[in-house]
Scaffold this motif. Structure first.
Motif, mmCIF file in Angstrom:
data_model
loop_
_atom_site.group_PDB
_atom_site.id
_atom_site.type_symbol
_atom_site.label_atom_id
_atom_site.label_comp_id
_atom_site.label_asym_id
_atom_site.label_seq_id
_atom_site.Cartn_x
_atom_site.Cartn_y
_atom_site.Cartn_z
ATOM 1 N N TYR A 75 1.120 -1.236 0.105
ATOM 2 C CA TYR A 75 -0.016 -0.040 0.011
ATOM 3 C C TYR A 75 0.844 1.428 0.128
ATOM 4 N N GLY A 76 1.830 1.209 0.690
ATOM 5 C CA GLY A 76 2.881 2.386 0.785
ATOM 6 C C GLY A 76 3.509 2.535 -0.413
ATOM 7 N N GLY A 77 3.823 1.497 -1.189
ATOM 8 C CA GLY A 77 4.241 1.557 -2.618
ATOM 9 C C GLY A 77 3.237 2.285 -3.519
ATOM 10 N N LYS A 78 2.214 1.918 -3.369
ATOM 11 C CA LYS A 78 1.087 2.456 -4.305
ATOM 12 C C LYS A 78 0.974 4.181 -4.230
ATOM 13 N N SER B 7 -4.560 -1.434 11.411
ATOM 14 C CA SER B 7 -4.864 -2.928 11.802
ATOM 15 C C SER B 7 -3.581 -3.329 12.497
ATOM 16 N N ASN B 8 -2.439 -2.873 12.596
ATOM 17 C CA ASN B 8 -1.288 -3.729 13.100
ATOM 18 C C ASN B 8 -1.592 -3.864 14.756
ATOM 19 N N ASN B 9 -2.434 -2.934 15.320
ATOM 20 C CA ASN B 9 -2.762 -3.035 16.465
ATOM 21 C C ASN B 9 -3.781 -3.519 16.802
ATOM 22 N N LEU C 123 -8.127 0.585 7.092
ATOM 23 C CA LEU C 123 -8.063 0.667 5.492
ATOM 24 C C LEU C 123 -8.844 -0.594 5.094
ATOM 25 N N PRO C 124 -9.495 -0.185 3.881
ATOM 26 C CA PRO C 124 -10.375 -1.246 3.096
ATOM 27 C C PRO C 124 -9.518 -2.331 2.354
ATOM 28 N N LYS C 125 -8.660 -2.878 2.950
ATOM 29 C CA LYS C 125 -7.764 -4.017 2.192
ATOM 30 C C LYS C 125 -8.084 -5.365 3.084
ATOM 31 N N LEU D 179 -16.120 -8.888 14.896
ATOM 32 C CA LEU D 179 -17.445 -9.211 14.099
ATOM 33 C C LEU D 179 -17.399 -8.278 13.017
ATOM 34 N N PRO D 180 -17.969 -8.603 11.603
ATOM 35 C CA PRO D 180 -17.885 -7.810 10.794
ATOM 36 C C PRO D 180 -18.641 -6.435 10.927
ATOM 37 N N LYS D 181 -19.840 -6.533 11.887
ATOM 38 C CA LYS D 181 -20.373 -5.396 11.943
ATOM 39 C C LYS D 181 -19.705 -4.195 12.717
ATOM 40 N N ASN D 182 -18.622 -4.606 13.325
ATOM 41 C CA ASN D 182 -17.538 -3.805 13.844
ATOM 42 C C ASN D 182 -16.502 -3.345 13.196
ATOM 43 N N ILE D 183 -16.508 -3.629 12.145
ATOM 44 C CA ILE D 183 -15.210 -3.293 11.147
ATOM 45 C C ILE D 183 -15.706 -2.200 10.128
ATOM 46 N N ILE D 184 -14.885 -1.284 10.221
ATOM 47 C CA ILE D 184 -15.373 0.148 9.429
ATOM 48 C C ILE D 184 -14.138 0.222 8.384
ATOM 49 N N ALA D 185 -14.095 -0.489 7.320
ATOM 50 C CA ALA D 185 -13.077 -0.449 6.303
ATOM 51 C C ALA D 185 -13.276 0.763 5.314
ATOM 52 N N MET D 186 -12.462 1.819 5.604
ATOM 53 C CA MET D 186 -12.506 3.170 4.656
ATOM 54 C C MET D 186 -11.324 3.795 4.516
ATOM 55 N N GLN D 187 -11.190 4.457 3.295
ATOM 56 C CA GLN D 187 -9.816 5.143 3.265
ATOM 57 C C GLN D 187 -10.079 6.323 3.869
ATOM 58 N N GLY D 188 -9.384 7.094 4.487
ATOM 59 C CA GLY D 188 -9.104 8.360 5.023
ATOM 60 C C GLY D 188 -7.904 9.010 4.417
ATOM 61 N N PRO D 189 -7.765 10.461 4.727
ATOM 62 C CA PRO D 189 -8.125 10.799 5.985
ATOM 63 C C PRO D 189 -9.749 11.377 5.991
#
Length: 249
Positions: A33-36, A134-136, A154-156, A169-179
């Motif tokens: 992702y950093g490379g992109k 996600s690392n934490n 991030l949405p990856k 659980l999936p309902k507790n995951i918000i996969a979105m690109q910020g800021p």
């Protein structure tokens, strides 16, 4: 050869300016992702996590004379290793460090380890928005009130999988690109009835101010993971000043 340790938005802004001065550059990022973020630049980009020994080998292989460290403010191990590699091999080292935001909401707490954050939030009853990346996520795996925590990542697919692998659980995951802007942060916190926000001191580029402003307006308590402080040699918080310093050395 100049070695840029990148992968952040800051590094893209820096490289856009640096390549006008020289193209004798190689960039490393810890993630694809950093490379992109650096695509379309006419320079070599290596996407790989490097240990200290790998950094030594990399600096020799690429005939590095200067290291420019634009890693994330919380990438302590990366920066510490880069500083030691520069000392070991007699290389020039420069650091870009994002300016810290010097104000706090009326309701906040500061911690300098995730372990201490976990101890604090496991006593809370209301909903919590976690924006530590996600690392934490694995630190939260055994949290008693995990069902009250919402994780913005991030949405990856690999990051979503990491959440699911750690009992989220999936309902507790918000996969979105910020800021995210202030209004979107407000809408999200209202929708999820958030009463606590966990965030890093990531600076302007990391969307910290917009999160804090949103929390302040809603009366949400902000729980900071305090920024680690390293004694960086040749440290700058302005990209143009940093480039000028590189040119003069």
């Amino acid at each position: 050869m100049i070695w840029v340790i990148g992968g952040t938005k800051d590094s893209r802004d820096f490289l856009d300016q640096l390549i006008d001065y020289t193209k004798d550059i190689v960039v490393t990022t810890a993630t694809e992702y950093g490379g992109k973020l650096l695509k379309n630049l006419d320079i070599e980009v290596v996407c790989k996590k490097l240990t200290y020994d790998m950094m030594i080998d990399f600096s020799i292989e690429h005939n590095i004379t200067t290291i420019v460290d634009l890693s994330h403010p919380y990438a302590v191990e990366v920066s510490s290793n880069a500083i030691e590699v520069a000392k070991e091999r007699g290389l020039k080292y420069f650091r870009f460090e994002r300016q810290e935001i010097e104000y706090y909401p009326s309701k906040y707490k500061m911690f300098y380890s995730i372990e201490n954050i976990i101890k604090y939030i496991e006593t809370l009853e209301n909903n919590i928005l976690v924006t530590l990346g996600s690392n934490n996520v694995p630190y939260f795996k055994e949290l008693k009130n995990l069902a009250n925590c919402y994780f913005r990542i991030l949405p990856k697919w690999d990051m979503v999988k990491k959440c699911e692998d750690n009992n989220i659980l999936p309902k507790n995951i918000i996969a979105m690109q910020g800021p995210f802007n202030e209004n979107l942060n407000i809408a999200m916190m209202e929708q999820l009835n958030i009463k606590y926000l966990i965030t890093k001191q990531a600076g302007i580029a990391g969307g910290e101010k917009e999160k804090i402003d949103a929390a302040e307006k809603l009366g949400v308590e902000v729980i900071f993971l305090g920024r680690p402080h390293i004694k960086y040699p040749n440290c700058y918080d302005n990209i143009l000043t940093l480039i000028a310093a590189i040119k003069n050395n």
